[in-house]
Design an enzyme around this catalytic site. Structure first.
Site, mmCIF file in Angstrom:
data_model
loop_
_atom_site.group_PDB
_atom_site.id
_atom_site.type_symbol
_atom_site.label_atom_id
_atom_site.label_comp_id
_atom_site.label_asym_id
_atom_site.label_seq_id
_atom_site.Cartn_x
_atom_site.Cartn_y
_atom_site.Cartn_z
ATOM 1 N N HIS A 116 41.109 35.500 30.296
ATOM 2 C CA HIS A 116 39.983 34.766 30.883
ATOM 3 C C HIS A 116 39.712 35.273 32.304
ATOM 4 O O HIS A 116 38.567 35.572 32.658
ATOM 5 C CB HIS A 116 40.348 33.278 30.883
ATOM 6 N N GLU A 117 40.763 35.392 33.109
ATOM 7 C CA GLU A 117 40.588 35.820 34.500
ATOM 8 C C GLU A 117 40.210 37.293 34.591
ATOM 9 O O GLU A 117 39.410 37.686 35.449
ATOM 10 C CB GLU A 117 41.867 35.543 35.302
ATOM 11 N N HIS A 156 36.584 37.463 34.078
ATOM 12 C CA HIS A 156 35.855 37.188 35.324
ATOM 13 C C HIS A 156 35.757 38.463 36.172
ATOM 14 O O HIS A 156 34.697 38.769 36.737
ATOM 15 C CB HIS A 156 36.582 36.118 36.140
ATOM 16 N N GLU A 216 32.344 30.137 33.113
ATOM 17 C CA GLU A 216 33.609 29.787 32.467
ATOM 18 C C GLU A 216 33.523 29.953 30.951
ATOM 19 O O GLU A 216 34.507 30.322 30.299
ATOM 20 C CB GLU A 216 33.986 28.351 32.816
#
Length: 357
Positions: free
Chosen positions: A140-141, A144, A191
């Site tokens: 997930h990060e 980003h 997100e």
């Protein structure tokens, strides 16, 4: 990615699909792109962005984490370092961003930085999640970072703190809060994109679901159930009347993240979609093609997504918007009827509130 021939390179615990040269467009949620376009059009945003780019204490942030957190490496939190390098390998991120573990009992993770992204996870998150759940968070990060979200996240953190400091000045924080509100709207959408990146890295939808459940309800998996958790999202979207719809909006505005049940439902829907399967089959946009991407097409795709969301939503307010857009009746009259619980007496107003939509 670092040299894969290096003796220190760790082999993932199981074989995962890799996506060479994948563009962030492959997993970005249409609402993420449209919210970012709207943000950039916000009056004064470009001025603030350019000014802050030179003023934000990025060096200070890096020194702070370097001095007061634990940097992930082969020698420290080695299992997280393996996950990080694996995530960068899968998403083909050329440079592995530094990652830190910071002491905080609240489960959280973030990707920040202007020139180069850095990833920070809290001890609360590390202690809460198992290996596969944590892999999805690391992915997930990294998502980003690949999408370039770190820049806007850093500005949001800075402006939020600034707004608190100038709140006592009459009208002093009005312009700042307008930008903060727009940034929060974008970040909530981003997100959803990063959740998809986490799934592409972990390639285990059940682990992604478990992680979101734990963030919502703690480390009590024996007391929780994925299907029941997703039913909460269904009830949240469809339940109540227009008053509840307004309260949902008010509850969401101060938050940086979407509600956890909503994230889980959105991710499960995407995991079952043709778009996800095409990526897993190796058919996805490449970074080499990004320069040729049409902004108009991106905006059109985002608009189509919003139109479809309104059309299929079970939320009372969204259903009303869809009805009005379809020429179902008078706005003022329908709003009055919905809020007061009256209406339905006129022959032109079908009794549909209790139906499936």
């Amino acid at each position: 990615m670092t040299d894969s021939s290096s003796g220190s390179e760790k082999v993932p615990s199981r074989q995962r699909q890799r996506f060479p040269d994948i563009s962030s467009r492959a997993y970005e949620h249409p609402a993420d792109r449209s919210a970012l376009v709207a943000l950039r059009k916000l009056s004064g945003f470009d001025t603030v962005f350019k000014a802050l780019s030179g003023l934000l204490p990025e060096r200070s942030l890096r020194l702070l984490f370097l001095s007061d957190s634990v940097r992930v490496s082969d020698a420290q939190f080695a299992h997280l370092n393996d996950m990080l390098r694996d995530a960068c390998y899968i998403l083909d991120l050329a440079k592995v961003p530094p990652m830190y573990v910071t002491q905080d009992p609240k489960p959280n993770a973030m990707c920040i930085g202007l020139d180069e992204p850095i990833i920070v996870v809290t001890t609360g998150l590390v202690e809460l999640l198992d290996e596969e759940e944590m892999r999805a968070v690391v992915g997930h990060e990294v998502g980003h970072a690949l999408s370039g979200h770190a820049v806007y996240r850093t500005i949001l953190l800075f402006l939020t703190n600034l707004a608190l400091k100038v709140a006592w000045i009459p009208l002093g924080n009005v312009a700042i809060m307008a930008i903060v509100t727009a940034l929060r709207e974008w970040f909530r959408k981003s997100e959803l994109s990063a959740d998809r990146a986490g799934l592409l890295v972990g390639q285990d939808i059940q682990a992604s679901m478990r992680g979101l459940m734990k963030i919502a309800g703690g480390n009590h998996l024996h007391e929780m159930n994925v299907d029941a958790f997703l039913e909460q999202a269904e009830e949240y979207e469809a339940g109540g009347d227009l008053r509840d719809s307004v309260l949902k909006i008010l509850n969401l505005l101060p938050r940086s993240h979407p509600f956890t049940t909503v994230r889980a439902a959105e991710l499960k829907k995407w995991a079952e979609s043709r778009d996800y399967q095409r990526i897993m089959d190796g058919h996805y946009p490449r970074r080499a093609e990004d320069k040729d991407t049409s902004v108009t097409d991106s905006i059109r795709e985002s608009a189509a997504h919003y139109a479809d969301s309104v059309r299929t939503s079970k939320d009372p307010l969204m259903k009303l918007v869809g009805d009005i857009a379809g020429g179902a009746g008078d706005l003022g009259g329908r709003l009055r009827d919905k809020f007061t619980g009256t209406g339905g007496t006129g022959g032109s107003q079908p009794s549909e509130e209790g139906g499936k939509g």
